[in-house]
Design a protein around this motif. Structure first.
Motif, PDB file in Angstrom:
ATOM      1  N   LYS A 183       0.843  -1.189   0.000  1.00  0.00           N
ATOM      2  CA  LYS A 183       0.000   0.000   0.000  1.00  0.00           C
ATOM      3  C   LYS A 183       0.877   1.236   0.000  1.00  0.00           C
ATOM      4  CE  LYS A 183      -1.279  -2.046   3.953  1.00  0.00           C
ATOM      5  NZ  LYS A 183      -1.908  -2.211   5.235  1.00  0.00           N
ATOM      6  N   LYS A 184       0.382   2.213  -0.653  1.00  0.00           N
ATOM      7  CA  LYS A 184       1.137   3.464  -0.727  1.00  0.00           C
ATOM      8  C   LYS A 184       0.990   4.221   0.585  1.00  0.00           C
ATOM      9  CE  LYS A 184      -0.504   6.702  -3.417  1.00  0.00           C
ATOM     10  NZ  LYS A 184      -0.685   7.957  -2.699  1.00  0.00           N
TER      11      LYS A 184
ATOM     12  N   ALA B 144       1.628   3.483   3.519  1.00  0.00           N
ATOM     13  CA  ALA B 144       1.304   2.761   4.752  1.00  0.00           C
ATOM     14  C   ALA B 144       2.579   2.145   5.314  1.00  0.00           C
ATOM     15  CB  ALA B 144       0.284   1.677   4.481  1.00  0.00           C
ATOM     16  N   ARG B 145       2.600   1.985   6.609  1.00  0.00           N
ATOM     17  CA  ARG B 145       3.766   1.359   7.222  1.00  0.00           C
ATOM     18  C   ARG B 145       3.679  -0.147   7.031  1.00  0.00           C
ATOM     19  NH1 ARG B 145       2.680   4.379  12.217  1.00  0.00           N
ATOM     20  NH2 ARG B 145       0.892   5.217  11.138  1.00  0.00           N
TER      21      ARG B 145
ATOM     22  N   LEU C 240       2.489  -5.447  10.815  1.00  0.00           N
ATOM     23  CA  LEU C 240       3.084  -6.217  11.906  1.00  0.00           C
ATOM     24  C   LEU C 240       2.777  -7.695  11.775  1.00  0.00           C
ATOM     25  CD1 LEU C 240       2.187  -4.098  15.051  1.00  0.00           C
ATOM     26  CD2 LEU C 240       4.458  -4.579  14.217  1.00  0.00           C
TER      27      LEU C 240
ATOM     28  N   GLU D 255       1.377 -11.224  12.568  1.00  0.00           N
ATOM     29  CA  GLU D 255       1.057 -11.908  13.830  1.00  0.00           C
ATOM     30  C   GLU D 255       1.643 -11.189  15.036  1.00  0.00           C
ATOM     31  OE1 GLU D 255      -0.450 -14.822  14.905  1.00  0.00           O
ATOM     32  OE2 GLU D 255      -1.483 -15.008  12.995  1.00  0.00           O
ATOM     33  N   ASP D 256       2.592 -10.280  14.787  1.00  0.00           N
ATOM     34  CA  ASP D 256       3.226  -9.598  15.909  1.00  0.00           C
ATOM     35  C   ASP D 256       2.273  -8.683  16.669  1.00  0.00           C
ATOM     36  OD1 ASP D 256       5.566 -10.823  15.640  1.00  0.00           O
ATOM     37  OD2 ASP D 256       6.662  -9.158  14.740  1.00  0.00           O
ATOM     38  N   ILE D 257       1.076  -8.464  16.120  1.00  0.00           N
ATOM     39  CA  ILE D 257       0.143  -7.649  16.891  1.00  0.00           C
ATOM     40  C   ILE D 257      -0.215  -8.352  18.195  1.00  0.00           C
ATOM     41  CG2 ILE D 257      -0.844  -6.477  14.894  1.00  0.00           C
ATOM     42  CD1 ILE D 257      -3.235  -8.335  15.097  1.00  0.00           C
ATOM     43  N   PHE D 258       0.055  -9.644  18.279  1.00  0.00           N
ATOM     44  CA  PHE D 258      -0.218 -10.373  19.531  1.00  0.00           C
ATOM     45  C   PHE D 258       1.044 -10.498  20.381  1.00  0.00           C
ATOM     46  CE2 PHE D 258      -3.184 -12.279  16.375  1.00  0.00           C
ATOM     47  CZ  PHE D 258      -4.321 -11.694  16.877  1.00  0.00           C
ATOM     48  N   ALA D 259       2.120  -9.831  19.951  1.00  0.00           N
ATOM     49  CA  ALA D 259       3.382 -10.016  20.678  1.00  0.00           C
ATOM     50  C   ALA D 259       3.490  -9.045  21.836  1.00  0.00           C
ATOM     51  CB  ALA D 259       4.550  -9.811  19.750  1.00  0.00           C
TER      52      ALA D 259
ATOM     53  N   GLU E 125      -7.549   9.220   2.255  1.00  0.00           N
ATOM     54  CA  GLU E 125      -6.385   8.337   2.290  1.00  0.00           C
ATOM     55  C   GLU E 125      -6.238   7.668   3.658  1.00  0.00           C
ATOM     56  OE1 GLU E 125      -1.636   8.511   1.468  1.00  0.00           O
ATOM     57  OE2 GLU E 125      -2.854  10.248   0.963  1.00  0.00           O
TER      58      GLU E 125
ATOM     59  N   ILE F  50      -6.328   3.592   4.493  1.00  0.00           N
ATOM     60  CA  ILE F  50      -5.269   2.848   5.199  1.00  0.00           C
ATOM     61  C   ILE F  50      -5.837   2.200   6.459  1.00  0.00           C
ATOM     62  CG2 ILE F  50      -3.122   3.109   6.486  1.00  0.00           C
ATOM     63  CD1 ILE F  50      -2.306   5.240   4.477  1.00  0.00           C
TER      64      ILE F  50
ATOM     65  N   GLU G 109      -7.942  -0.834   5.680  1.00  0.00           N
ATOM     66  CA  GLU G 109      -7.159  -2.027   5.356  1.00  0.00           C
ATOM     67  C   GLU G 109      -6.516  -2.616   6.603  1.00  0.00           C
ATOM     68  OE1 GLU G 109      -4.451  -1.271   2.150  1.00  0.00           O
ATOM     69  OE2 GLU G 109      -6.104  -0.719   0.814  1.00  0.00           O
ATOM     70  N   ASP G 110      -5.956  -1.732   7.437  1.00  0.00           N
ATOM     71  CA  ASP G 110      -5.332  -2.212   8.675  1.00  0.00           C
ATOM     72  C   ASP G 110      -6.343  -2.949   9.545  1.00  0.00           C
ATOM     73  OD1 ASP G 110      -2.974  -1.231   7.933  1.00  0.00           O
ATOM     74  OD2 ASP G 110      -2.846   0.387   9.411  1.00  0.00           O
TER      75      ASP G 110
ATOM     76  N   ILE H 132      -6.352  -6.805  10.777  1.00  0.00           N
ATOM     77  CA  ILE H 132      -6.341  -7.196  12.194  1.00  0.00           C
ATOM     78  C   ILE H 132      -7.525  -8.122  12.478  1.00  0.00           C
ATOM     79  CG2 ILE H 132      -6.527  -6.353  14.552  1.00  0.00           C
ATOM     80  CD1 ILE H 132      -5.290  -3.716  13.552  1.00  0.00           C
TER      81      ILE H 132
ATOM     82  N   LEU I 253      -6.726 -11.559  11.432  1.00  0.00           N
ATOM     83  CA  LEU I 253      -5.741 -12.192  12.309  1.00  0.00           C
ATOM     84  C   LEU I 253      -6.376 -12.618  13.630  1.00  0.00           C
ATOM     85  CD1 LEU I 253      -2.657  -9.898  11.706  1.00  0.00           C
ATOM     86  CD2 LEU I 253      -2.862 -12.294  11.091  1.00  0.00           C
ATOM     87  N   VAL I 254      -7.222 -11.752  14.159  1.00  0.00           N
ATOM     88  CA  VAL I 254      -7.895 -12.082  15.421  1.00  0.00           C
ATOM     89  C   VAL I 254      -8.801 -13.293  15.220  1.00  0.00           C
ATOM     90  CG1 VAL I 254      -9.562 -11.282  17.125  1.00  0.00           C
ATOM     91  CG2 VAL I 254      -7.792  -9.742  16.321  1.00  0.00           C
TER      92      VAL I 254
ATOM     93  N   LEU J 126      -4.002   7.426  14.360  1.00  0.00           N
ATOM     94  CA  LEU J 126      -3.358   7.594  13.060  1.00  0.00           C
ATOM     95  C   LEU J 126      -1.842   7.701  13.220  1.00  0.00           C
ATOM     96  CD1 LEU J 126      -5.783  10.041  11.241  1.00  0.00           C
ATOM     97  CD2 LEU J 126      -5.622   7.563  11.048  1.00  0.00           C
ATOM     98  N   HIS J 127      -1.420   8.331  14.305  1.00  0.00           N
ATOM     99  CA  HIS J 127       0.014   8.498  14.506  1.00  0.00           C
ATOM    100  C   HIS J 127       0.707   7.144  14.689  1.00  0.00           C
ATOM    101  CE1 HIS J 127       3.796  10.161  15.794  1.00  0.00           C
ATOM    102  NE2 HIS J 127       3.743   9.424  16.886  1.00  0.00           N
ATOM    103  N   HIS J 128       0.097   6.279  15.485  1.00  0.00           N
ATOM    104  CA  HIS J 128       0.748   4.991  15.765  1.00  0.00           C
ATOM    105  C   HIS J 128       0.359   3.905  14.771  1.00  0.00           C
ATOM    106  CE1 HIS J 128       2.597   6.103  19.586  1.00  0.00           C
ATOM    107  NE2 HIS J 128       1.509   6.822  19.799  1.00  0.00           N
ATOM    108  N   GLY J 129      -0.793   4.045  14.140  1.00  0.00           N
ATOM    109  CA  GLY J 129      -1.254   2.990  13.240  1.00  0.00           C
ATOM    110  C   GLY J 129      -2.089   1.985  14.002  1.00  0.00           C
TER     111      GLY J 129
ATOM    112  N   GLU K 165      -2.456  -1.170  13.856  1.00  0.00           N
ATOM    113  CA  GLU K 165      -1.847  -2.415  14.322  1.00  0.00           C
ATOM    114  C   GLU K 165      -1.074  -2.218  15.612  1.00  0.00           C
ATOM    115  OE1 GLU K 165       0.410  -3.981  11.066  1.00  0.00           O
ATOM    116  OE2 GLU K 165      -1.300  -5.195  10.442  1.00  0.00           O
ATOM    117  N   TYR K 166      -0.339  -1.084  15.686  1.00  0.00           N
ATOM    118  CA  TYR K 166       0.437  -0.859  16.903  1.00  0.00           C
ATOM    119  C   TYR K 166      -0.480  -0.566  18.089  1.00  0.00           C
ATOM    120  CZ  TYR K 166       4.896  -1.163  14.563  1.00  0.00           C
ATOM    121  OH  TYR K 166       5.974  -1.645  13.888  1.00  0.00           O
TER     122      TYR K 166
ATOM    123  N   PHE L 237      -3.461  -1.768  18.433  1.00  0.00           N
ATOM    124  CA  PHE L 237      -3.987  -3.078  18.825  1.00  0.00           C
ATOM    125  C   PHE L 237      -2.963  -3.801  19.687  1.00  0.00           C
ATOM    126  CE2 PHE L 237      -4.558  -7.580  18.513  1.00  0.00           C
ATOM    127  CZ  PHE L 237      -5.931  -7.750  18.554  1.00  0.00           C
ATOM    128  N   GLN L 238      -1.712  -3.744  19.234  1.00  0.00           N
ATOM    129  CA  GLN L 238      -0.649  -4.411  19.995  1.00  0.00           C
ATOM    130  C   GLN L 238      -0.579  -3.868  21.422  1.00  0.00           C
ATOM    131  OE1 GLN L 238       3.472  -3.480  19.110  1.00  0.00           O
ATOM    132  NE2 GLN L 238       3.865  -5.635  18.718  1.00  0.00           N
TER     133      GLN L 238
END
Lengths: 262, 290
Positions: free
Chosen positions: A249-250, A252-253, A256, A258-262, B28, B32, B35-36, B40, B43-44, B89-92, B94-95, B97-98
């Motif tokens: 994706k443009k 986007a970072r 993670l 599976e690491d979201i569970f880490a 935008e 994003i 999709e994130d 997630i 994965l969950v 938005l700053h952390h995203g 996924e982070y 969620f983590q």
């Protein structure tokens, strides 16, 4: 040929019906189209279907049930859809019931090619299908079920030419298909043979079926050994085109995962 | 008496998304985020519910909303959708969620009861605990009020105090007059109860484990010498590290007019013994009797 963009609504409708698993209704929509706008409209609709959708639809109709789609699909669209025929095969199915898969593939290919009496259409179907790797492998799978007969036929054709051959010691189902290929497109016939016998050097070595006792390590240059049906099924399955699941994706970072569970 | 909370709030993620809807030029960021969040969710579903059924995916969807909301809620942000959105938005997603999931893990690392067993260290049980807490706290329907963050804070307080009680009991065991008490199984409440009861004697010993004989002799000696209970307890308090003193003091206040009085009273030794065994010493009393 009709303009491809003429019937987007019907294409979309058929696509939705097929994806919803309702091949009968999709076929009905195709029949309606034929009645309303003529056969060329159906060809146009089938041409605009995504190849995997066309494959799904066509695979619902084989030898037993004929469909307008199998009669009218353009050779090119069919050849493209053939690549997706193996998409639903799992490794377990290939391992456990290769006969079922081969049988369904045969019914499909046979149904499409011999649904038409026009020699021209059959030749075009064969030509288009065998100009793709997937199509070539698909035919190789079919012929590998009667490897002895195919070798006999191949030698026959080699020595006497395609048009005077055709008498084999058995009347296996795939022989008419093989003969049809050899007679209409000799290049395509050679491609299938090379797909079955990858080591074949015409004039140098003899075609030979792989027997149970053969040792893989033993390299015998006098013979070109045939791939087994099982190998060819796996090859066909691996050739199914797949879209890369994670398109980057443009902006986007990186994910993670599976690491979201880490 | 506390009335029900009237300030019911939507999950933090839902608040943040509402803020996003109010922002201009959000295409935008929304794409994003979408999709994130979908990623997630899958994965969950794969890890906790079932990614092959609609029910499983819906369940995972609620867990995703809750866990991200928990992550946001623990970040000390002002109660305002805009701030929460900026954080998200700053952390995203996924982070965030983590972060939420790490809070759950941290919580599950704290003891649920003051009863310590070997079983607590079983990795399978630990996984099960995480899953249980995750499902209990992080289940948020984006359309209705969510109190998972309050449950979390409450639970965290509870477990932290239980952790201190266990640490206190461990310290008492280490200082046991006859040498440290070994063994992984421990009823922390009972250890503290025994220590406080024996401190009545005021002889400076710390008793963390006992048997019936010791209890009998304790009752006999207390009734013979009638020691100053508070003096004995002060001695114990003086020995204890400051962080454990409130726990001990609380217990002393509780016992002053109950079991301590009974030990001193004329109640038959047998019934006092039974009461101590039943209500105080529990598993920390050896069953052998010579």
């Amino acid at each position: 040929m009709a303009d491809n963009t003429n019937f987007p609504a019907i294409s979309r409708q058929v696509t939705e019906l097929v994806l919803a698993g309702s091949s009968d209704h999709a076929e009905e929509a195709i029949n309606d189209t034929a009645e309303q706008f003529g056969d060329l409209a159906v060809v146009a609709v089938l041409d605009t279907l995504e190849p995997q959708v066309a494959a799904m639809h066509l695979s619902a109709f084989d030898g037993g049930k004929l469909s307008l789609a199998t009669l009218l699909i353009s050779p090119k669209a069919w050849a493209e859809s053939l690549a997706y025929f193996a998409a639903i095969w799992s490794d377990d199915m290939i391992e456990d019931e290769p006969e079922v898969l081969t049988e369904s593939l045969f019914a499909h290919v046979h149904g499409v090619i011999f649904s038409s009496d026009e020699a021209e259409r059959r030749a075009a179907l064969i030509h288009e299908a065998l100009s793709t790797d997937c199509g070539t492998t698909a035919f190789a799978v079919l012929f590998s079920t009667a490897i002895g007969e195919i070798i006999e036929l191949a030698n026959d054709i080699h020595s006497r030419g395609a048009h005077s051959s055709g008498q084999t010691t058995s009347d296996h189902d795939v022989i008419p298909l093989a003969l049809e290929i050899a007679r209409s497109d000799s290049d395509a016939w050679d491609r299938v043979l090379f797909e079955i016998f990858p080591d074949w050097q015409p004039g140098e070595n003899q075609l030979r079926a792989r027997s149970e006792e053969d040792d893989d390590d033993e390299v015998n240059h006098d013979y070109a050994l045939a791939r087994t049906t099982h190998d060819l099924l796996l090859r066909l399955r691996r050739q199914v085109p797949s879209k890369s699941v994670s398109t980057p994706k443009k902006g986007a970072r990186p994910s993670l995962g599976e690491d979201i569970f880490a | 008496m506390q009335l029900a909370h009237l300030d019911a709030r939507l999950p933090h993620l839902a608040q943040a998304l509402e803020a996003l809807a109010r922002r201009g030029g959000n295409q935008e960021a929304a794409q994003i985020l979408l999709e994130d969040l979908s990623g997630i969710n899958v994965l969950v579903a794969r890890k906790f519910t079932n990614e092959r059924t609609a029910d499983g995916l819906l369940d995972a969807f609620h867990l995703t909303v809750g866990c991200i909301s928990l992550g946001i809620s623990q970040a000390n942000l002002p109660e305002d959708g805009e701030a929460q959105l900026s954080f998200l938005l700053h952390h995203g997603a996924e982070y965030v969620f983590q972060m939420g999931f790490r809070h759950i893990k941290e919580l599950s690392g704290l003891p649920y009861t003051a009863f310590v067993t070997d079983f607590d260290n079983d990795p399978h049980k630990q996984q099960l605990d995480i899953k249980l807490l995750f499902a209990q706290i992080c289940r948020a329907d984006p359309a209705t009020a969510w109190t998972g963050d309050r449950i979390y804070n409450h639970e965290l307080q509870d477990r932290k105090s239980i952790q201190t009680i266990i640490d206190c009991a461990k310290w008492l065991r280490k200082k046991h007059y006859a040498g440290p008490v070994r063994g992984t199984d421990m009823d922390a409440y009972a250890v503290i109860a025994i220590a406080v009861i024996f401190a009545i004697l005021g002889d400076g010993r710390i008793v963390a484990r006992t048997g019936q004989e010791e209890l009998e002799s304790l009752i006999r000696r207390v009734r013979a010498t009638r020691p100053d209970i508070d003096a004995g307890w002060n001695e114990l308090l003086n020995q204890a590290p400051p962080e454990y003193q409130p726990i001990l003091r609380e217990r002393m206040d509780e016992y002053r007019n109950t079991i301590a009085k009974k030990i001193l009273s004329k109640t038959s030794a047998k019934s006092v013994l039974i009461e101590i065994q039943k209500n105080f010493a529990g598993d920390e009393q050896d069953i052998d009797y010579q």
